[in-house]
Design an enzyme around this catalytic site. Structure first.
Site, PDB file in Angstrom:
ATOM      1  N   HIS A   1      -4.334  -5.869 -10.709  1.00  0.00           N
ATOM      2  CA  HIS A   1      -2.991  -5.396 -10.368  1.00  0.00           C
ATOM      3  C   HIS A   1      -1.983  -5.750 -11.453  1.00  0.00           C
ATOM      4  CE1 HIS A   1      -3.526  -3.746  -6.343  1.00  0.00           C
ATOM      5  NE2 HIS A   1      -4.316  -4.764  -6.056  1.00  0.00           N
TER       6      HIS A   1
ATOM      7  N   HIS B   1       0.822  -1.204   0.000  1.00  0.00           N
ATOM      8  CA  HIS B   1       0.000   0.000   0.000  1.00  0.00           C
ATOM      9  C   HIS B   1       0.859   1.259   0.000  1.00  0.00           C
ATOM     10  CE1 HIS B   1      -3.876  -2.100   1.617  1.00  0.00           C
ATOM     11  NE2 HIS B   1      -3.688  -2.275   0.325  1.00  0.00           N
TER      12      HIS B   1
END
Length: 406
Positions: A380, A248
């Site tokens: 992703h 993150h």
């Protein structure tokens, strides 16, 4: 500082984009929306249809259509139909988190899910998919009308199904994806308030990062006070793990650079330094810190690894962040990191027999499934093959539409 160098070696990425998109083509579920994909790419029809996976697939195949991939338009439309159909709560508004194989929806309303619906609708709008603009209007209105807390300049996390009770938990993950959604919505609508919200969230987030040595607290109470011990007893929770999440920090680093580029001359001068600080702390804490290549998943607040398995999405975000930071700064170490991580991904994550990327590896870089079984979606990995070939602004869908992804 490092000297300016040519861009990272992105030559392998176009072929990999196509390989990934080919893997995901079997996602349509008989109920509507996207099925969870098994390791071999076949749909698991016993698993619930998830809103976040369906929205991600709508986004990915909208991008694919804009790139000229045959049949991608039909797949994007199928996923978008799941969002306007089986996953939509026609009675109370908004979107169910999921619908079980027997057609029964899960309870609650999640900011995380709604942010991805906005992203999907924005990409679908820019790809001129039928009904996408109407979906975007509804999704953006629901996300900002139900979840935005103006007094905190952040989005809340979870409501009950009827929008009557707001949970006390607040989370940074949903807000990170809300920033991504706001940037995409701005590209699709031109609404300045989308950028204002993205900047407000980013300012608060970087403040917490600065206060905690650029290790971002993920979990908060209703007053947005960090809960640093949250889930210490459940460190492998798939959506709310304990500690700092290395991936993150990398993802935030990249999003900050996209926001800065979109704001242009109006961008505050703290954005780029914050992106660099998050990137370098994540690399120092996460990359090959236990004697083997790969990023650990989470760390404690002193940087000690907690969950050491390697997640594919972390490596994907590392590639995207390194490329974005090199595009912003031209610094040699970013290009070198990109090339190092490219070699690692190609050696360990790419499943050349069955397709896509292994979603999880153990500490010895062998396929594992302690947190993420199967290969549920492409979001992703596909973005990691596109972002290094795209400008920092506009976002991916707009960049694909204007032919700016090389």
């Amino acid at each position: 500082m490092s000297s300016v160098t040519p861009p990272p070696d992105t030559g392998w990425l176009p072929e990999e984009t196509g390989r990934l998109l080919g893997f995901g083509r079997a996602f349509p579920h008989p109920l509507g929306g996207a099925a969870w994909l098994r390791t071999d790419g076949t749909p698991d029809l016993h698993a619930p249809v998830q809103t976040w996976i369906t929205a991600r697939m709508a986004h990915v195949y909208s991008l694919a259509h804009l790139l000229g991939v045959p049949g991608a338009d039909t797949l994007a439309d199928t996923a978008l139909a799941g969002l306007t159909g089986v996953l939509h709560d026609d009675r109370h508004g908004g979107w169910h988190p999921s619908v079980a194989a027997d057609g029964v929806p899960a309870t609650g309303k999640s900011c995380y899910d709604h942010a991805f619906v906005v992203l999907a609708a924005a990409s679908g709008t820019l790809a001129h998919r039928p009904g996408a603009r109407r979906l975007l209007t509804e999704a953006l209105g629901t996300l900002t009308g139900r979840f935005w807390e103006p007094e905190h300049r952040m989005f809340a996390d979870e409501w009950d199904t009827r929008w009557q009770r707001l949970d006390d938990y607040r989370g940074l993950n949903a807000n990170m994806h809300a920033v991504e959604a706001m940037l995409a919505a701005y590209d699709a609508t031109g609404q300045r308030e989308c950028l204002d919200r993205a900047l407000a969230i980013t300012e608060r987030t970087t403040g917490w990062g600065r206060a905690h040595g650029w290790r971002l607290p993920e979990h908060y109470d209703a007053g947005w006070r960090p809960l640093l011990d949250y889930h210490r007893d459940r460190p492998r929770d798939p959506f709310k793990p304990f500690g700092a999440t290395v991936g993150h920090a990398l993802e935030w680093s990249r999003l900050i650079l996209h926001l800065e580029a979109t704001l242009g001359t109006a961008a505050p001068d703290w954005l780029s330094p914050a992106a660099e600080a998050l990137f370098h702390q994540a690399v120092a804490d996460g990359w090959a810190v236990d004697g083997a290549p790969g990023f650990v998943y989470t760390t404690d607040w002193d940087g000690t690894p907690v969950v050491r398995e390697r997640m594919h999405w972390v490596a994907a975000e590392a590639l995207a962040a390194a490329a974005a930071l090199h595009r912003r700064t031209g610094e040699r170490d970013c290009a070198e990191w990109f090339d190092t991580w490219s070699a690692y991904v190609r050696e360990h994550f790419l499943d050349r027999e069955q397709g896509s990327w292994w979603h999880e590896l153990d500490t010895a870089n062998r396929p594992a499934a302690s947190t993420w079984p199967g290969k549920p979606d492409l979001y992703h990995a596909v973005q990691a093959t596109l972002i290094p070939r795209a400008p920092l602004t506009p976002g991916l869908a707009a960049a694909c539409a204007m032919g700016a992804v090389r």
